[in-house]
Design a protein around this motif. Structure first.
Motif, PDB file in Angstrom:
ATOM      1  N   HIS A  77      50.152  47.047  47.525  1.00 32.86           N
ATOM      2  CA  HIS A  77      50.852  46.224  46.637  1.00 32.86           C
ATOM      3  C   HIS A  77      50.604  45.229  45.152  1.00 32.86           C
ATOM      4  O   HIS A  77      48.954  44.947  45.731  1.00 32.86           O
ATOM      5  N   LEU A  78      50.796  45.545  44.455  1.00 36.27           N
ATOM      6  CA  LEU A  78      50.050  44.286  43.041  1.00 36.27           C
ATOM      7  C   LEU A  78      50.725  42.903  42.905  1.00 36.27           C
ATOM      8  O   LEU A  78      51.163  42.152  41.691  1.00 36.27           O
ATOM      9  N   TYR A  79      51.499  42.538  43.826  1.00 39.53           N
ATOM     10  CA  TYR A  79      51.919  41.259  43.982  1.00 39.53           C
ATOM     11  C   TYR A  79      50.929  40.512  43.643  1.00 39.53           C
ATOM     12  O   TYR A  79      49.921  40.693  44.900  1.00 39.53           O
ATOM     13  N   GLU A  80      50.929  39.051  42.681  1.00 40.53           N
ATOM     14  CA  GLU A  80      50.323  38.294  42.719  1.00 40.53           C
ATOM     15  C   GLU A  80      48.435  39.081  42.233  1.00 40.53           C
ATOM     16  O   GLU A  80      47.714  38.789  43.260  1.00 40.53           O
ATOM     17  N   ILE A  81      48.397  40.273  41.310  1.00 42.40           N
ATOM     18  CA  ILE A  81      46.641  40.581  41.605  1.00 42.40           C
ATOM     19  C   ILE A  81      46.358  39.729  40.634  1.00 42.40           C
ATOM     20  O   ILE A  81      45.065  39.561  41.192  1.00 42.40           O
ATOM     21  N   VAL A  82      47.220  39.217  39.996  1.00 47.99           N
ATOM     22  CA  VAL A  82      46.273  38.764  38.426  1.00 47.99           C
ATOM     23  C   VAL A  82      45.277  37.001  39.483  1.00 47.99           C
ATOM     24  O   VAL A  82      46.991  36.626  40.361  1.00 47.99           O
ATOM     25  N   GLY A  83      44.004  36.982  39.695  1.00 49.73           N
ATOM     26  CA  GLY A  83      42.985  36.148  40.727  1.00 49.73           C
ATOM     27  C   GLY A  83      43.656  36.122  41.270  1.00 49.73           C
ATOM     28  O   GLY A  83      42.819  35.219  43.040  1.00 49.73           O
ATOM     29  N   ARG A  84      43.430  37.055  42.654  1.00 45.44           N
ATOM     30  CA  ARG A  84      43.431  37.946  43.837  1.00 45.44           C
ATOM     31  C   ARG A  84      42.008  38.451  43.913  1.00 45.44           C
ATOM     32  O   ARG A  84      41.833  39.338  43.025  1.00 45.44           O
ATOM     33  N   GLN A  85      41.480  37.962  44.998  1.00 49.70           N
ATOM     34  CA  GLN A  85      40.175  38.602  45.695  1.00 49.70           C
ATOM     35  C   GLN A  85      40.958  39.895  45.368  1.00 49.70           C
ATOM     36  O   GLN A  85      41.319  40.835  45.850  1.00 49.70           O
ATOM     37  N   ALA A 130      40.022  44.363  46.545  1.00 45.91           N
ATOM     38  CA  ALA A 130      39.747  44.943  47.612  1.00 45.91           C
ATOM     39  C   ALA A 130      40.344  44.321  48.791  1.00 45.91           C
ATOM     40  O   ALA A 130      39.311  44.380  49.868  1.00 45.91           O
ATOM     41  N   SER A 131      41.521  43.056  48.537  1.00 44.47           N
ATOM     42  CA  SER A 131      41.568  42.281  50.014  1.00 44.47           C
ATOM     43  C   SER A 131      43.227  42.485  50.556  1.00 44.47           C
ATOM     44  O   SER A 131      43.506  40.847  51.498  1.00 44.47           O
ATOM     45  N   ILE A 132      43.647  43.046  50.598  1.00 45.67           N
ATOM     46  CA  ILE A 132      44.704  43.452  51.197  1.00 45.67           C
ATOM     47  C   ILE A 132      44.741  43.740  52.434  1.00 45.67           C
ATOM     48  O   ILE A 132      44.549  44.365  53.112  1.00 45.67           O
ATOM     49  N   GLU A 139      33.309  43.141  44.483  1.00 44.18           N
ATOM     50  CA  GLU A 139      33.527  41.953  44.409  1.00 44.18           C
ATOM     51  C   GLU A 139      33.430  41.077  43.121  1.00 44.18           C
ATOM     52  O   GLU A 139      33.475  41.763  42.277  1.00 44.18           O
ATOM     53  N   GLY A 140      34.936  40.188  43.736  1.00 41.50           N
ATOM     54  CA  GLY A 140      35.071  39.189  42.148  1.00 41.50           C
ATOM     55  C   GLY A 140      36.089  38.994  42.693  1.00 41.50           C
ATOM     56  O   GLY A 140      37.278  39.589  43.484  1.00 41.50           O
ATOM     57  N   ILE A 141      37.002  38.633  41.030  1.00 40.75           N
ATOM     58  CA  ILE A 141      38.396  38.259  41.647  1.00 40.75           C
ATOM     59  C   ILE A 141      39.268  39.394  40.280  1.00 40.75           C
ATOM     60  O   ILE A 141      38.030  39.822  39.692  1.00 40.75           O
TER      61      ILE A 141
END
Length: 111
Positions: free
Chosen positions: A39-47, A49-51, A64-66
């Motif tokens: 899902h792309l909910y709150e993608i901007v600012g998210r780590q 590959a972190s779901i 790695e990264g945001i």
């Protein structure tokens, strides 16, 4: 050349929603609504590959990264170049304005 963040600041959300039509077969914007892609909910600012519970490809697990506006711009230009070996079968968005409109749409769909 105009910085990408300025293009996003002046982007058209409705045009971004239309561009998202290319993504919605595999992605949803609802919180926790994974499809073929995460899902792309709150993608901007998210780590990246972190779901929780989503099975990312090795290509993404190694990044790695945001997800910033600039990172999304780079990724959306050509996913296979950004994440070599990605399972995502999408050529990319060649037009910078399409990418800016899409990022603006994703930012606003998170609220």
């Amino acid at each position: 050349s105009i910085p990408f963040k300025e293009l996003v600041a002046n982007a058209d959300i409705k045009k971004g929603a239309k561009v998202f039509g290319k993504c919605k077969a595999c992605h949803k914007v609802g919180d926790g609504q994974n499809g073929t892609g995460p899902h792309l909910y709150e993608i901007v600012g998210r780590q990246i590959a972190s779901i929780e519970g989503y099975s990312y490809s090795t290509a993404f697990k190694s990044i790695e990264g945001i997800w910033t506006r600039d990172e999304l711009n780079a990724f959306l230009t050509k996913p296979s170049k950004y994440a070599p070996g990605t399972a995502m079968n999408f050529a990319g968005l060649g037009k910078e304005n399409d990418r800016a409109n899409l990022v603006k749409y994703l930012e606003t769909s998170e609220q």
